[in-house]
Design an enzyme around this catalytic site. Structure first.
Site, PDB file in Angstrom:
ATOM      1  N   ASP A  83      36.031  20.169 -14.602  1.00  0.00           N
ATOM      2  CA  ASP A  83      36.098  21.507 -15.183  1.00  0.00           C
ATOM      3  C   ASP A  83      36.563  22.531 -14.154  1.00  0.00           C
ATOM      4  O   ASP A  83      35.822  22.870 -13.234  1.00  0.00           O
ATOM      5  CB  ASP A  83      34.705  21.868 -15.713  1.00  0.00           C
ATOM      6  CG  ASP A  83      34.640  23.256 -16.307  1.00  0.00           C
ATOM      7  OD1 ASP A  83      35.700  23.814 -16.637  1.00  0.00           O
ATOM      8  OD2 ASP A  83      33.521  23.777 -16.448  1.00  0.00           O
ATOM      9  N   ASP A 269      41.452  27.054 -17.557  1.00  0.00           N
ATOM     10  CA  ASP A 269      40.133  26.414 -17.598  1.00  0.00           C
ATOM     11  C   ASP A 269      40.247  25.075 -18.316  1.00  0.00           C
ATOM     12  O   ASP A 269      40.341  25.019 -19.542  1.00  0.00           O
ATOM     13  CB  ASP A 269      39.147  27.333 -18.318  1.00  0.00           C
ATOM     14  CG  ASP A 269      37.725  26.793 -18.344  1.00  0.00           C
ATOM     15  OD1 ASP A 269      37.510  25.665 -17.861  1.00  0.00           O
ATOM     16  OD2 ASP A 269      36.835  27.488 -18.859  1.00  0.00           O
TER      17      ASP A 269
END
Length: 389
Positions: A83, A269
């Site tokens: 992530d 992201d």
């Protein structure tokens, strides 16, 4: 996943590690679901690692996860989402009674585990699946610790990590155990590997489930995954932990207006599925696609349209950037990404890609899966090449 808030229950500290130069990449394969600048590069260099990734999330091809191989002594397998919207390594543990769907790490079975004795609660603004941002209520309670972590045969002792001791129900659908943050200022095992001599960059090759072979390459670039030249753009000066670039404007189906044709900072992201923009931007985008796309009052921040209309709509979203040599280029989200599937409470209404939430400008898997992306920590830049998918 974009982390928004942390409540400190007991004091704790995080460690950030250092960097090194080029080598043969070690790849991490993904499934469908910086070192600090200025550090000396004077140590033996590690070879990069290749990790396979799996595609996950109810057929939407917008999230991926992989295996960090081994944690603890003797080693236990842990699967995680890599992530870029967060920093730390955290995963489900046997201390967590609410982690009912994920494999759990047993800290008492590891001879190298050291309990840090502190806990925090963190919340995420975006995350698993295509849930709306407004009202999104996903939290993890974490206990800090250290242990040995091995990735692709590369072992790092005393890596700072967090055991999940409680989680909200939004995480129940996840088939993976946790999250490894891959922010622009690394922590956890990636930071430890950099500190041991791994080149300070990683690359992501996200693909739809039907294509497969997604991967994460830690410490290098897999040139077999793209044919065009990589185009690099520099991080904004205020990026901090974020991976973010300045965009001079957005166009939709070749058109723009005064709301879209302005400079803005775009956060990249890999843990977010949707696109998130302020309301004015989201609605300006939809104004060029269809007047039938309207807010869904049942889920604040989301928009929808009758599912049978989706195939008729052109929805090519071009986000402009400027390369390091001053050349303009676009990153494009194609029409195929417009629908993220029916709403649970109304299966004839399909949720559209762009969510609205003030002060957030984020792109995620819907863009990244159309490009091979390089996240260059050492040079604080991002590179993109078409992956042909």
């Amino acid at each position: 996943m974009l982390r928004t808030l942390s409540f400190v229950i007991l004091n704790f500290s995080l460690s950030v590690f250092a960097t090194e130069g080029p080598a043969v990449p070690h790849k991490i394969l993904l499934s469908s679901r910086v070192a600090p600048i200025g550090k000396s590069l004077k140590r033996r260099q590690l070879s990069p690692a290749n990790v396979p990734l799996s595609d996950f999330f109810l057929g939407t091809d917008l999230q991926w996860f992989g295996n960090i191989s081994e944690v603890g002594t003797p080693p236990q397998n842990v699967t995680i989402a890599f992530d870029t919207g967060s920093s730390t390594l955290e995963f489900a543990s046997t201390l967590c009674s609410t982690c009912t769907n994920q494999p759990r790490f047993n800290s008492s079975a590891s001879s190298t585990f050291v309990d840090g004795g502190s806990e925090i609660t963190i919340a995420f603004a975006t995350g698993v699946g295509v849930t709306p941002v407004i009202g999104y209520n996903t939290e993890l309670t974490l206990r800090n610790a250290t242990d040995t972590v091995t990735v692709g045969g590369l072992a790092s002792p005393d890596v700072p990590l967090y055991l999940i001791t409680n989680q909200t129900a939004d995480f129940d659908i996840d088939p993976f155990s946790g999250i490894q943050g891959m922010s622009a200022q690394p922590e956890g095992f990636f930071a430890a590997l950099i500190d041991s001599g791994l080149p300070p960059l990683f690359s992501m090759y996200f693909t739809p489930l039907a294509v497969g072979n997604a991967e994460l390459t830690i410490g290098g670039i897999d040139e077999s995954k793209f044919t065009s030249e990589l185009t690099y753009a520099s991080q904004t000066e205020d990026a901090g932990d974020n991976w973010q670039l300045c965009s001079p404007g957005i166009s939709v189906n070749g058109k723009t207006n005064s709301v879209l044709d302005v400079p803005r900072t775009i956060v990249f992201d890999s843990g977010t599925s949707n696109v998130v923009f302020p309301t004015a931007t989201a609605e300006a985008i939809y104004s060029f696609i269809s007047p039938h796309i309207t807010p869904n009052p049942a889920e604040n921040g989301t928009y929808g349209i009758a599912c049978d209309l989706i195939p008729t709509l052109p929805a090519i979203i071009d986000i402009a950037f400027t390369s390091q040599d001053g050349t303009p280029f676009n990153l494009t989200i194609p029409s195929s990404e417009l629908s993220v599937g029916p709403f649970a409470d109304n299966t004839s209404l399909c949720q559209t890609l762009v969510n609205s939430f003030e002060n957030y400008t984020i792109v995620g898997g819907s863009l990244l899966k159309h490009y091979y992306s390089v996240w260059d920590v050492g040079n604080q830049r991002m590179g993109f090449a078409s992956n042909g998918v």
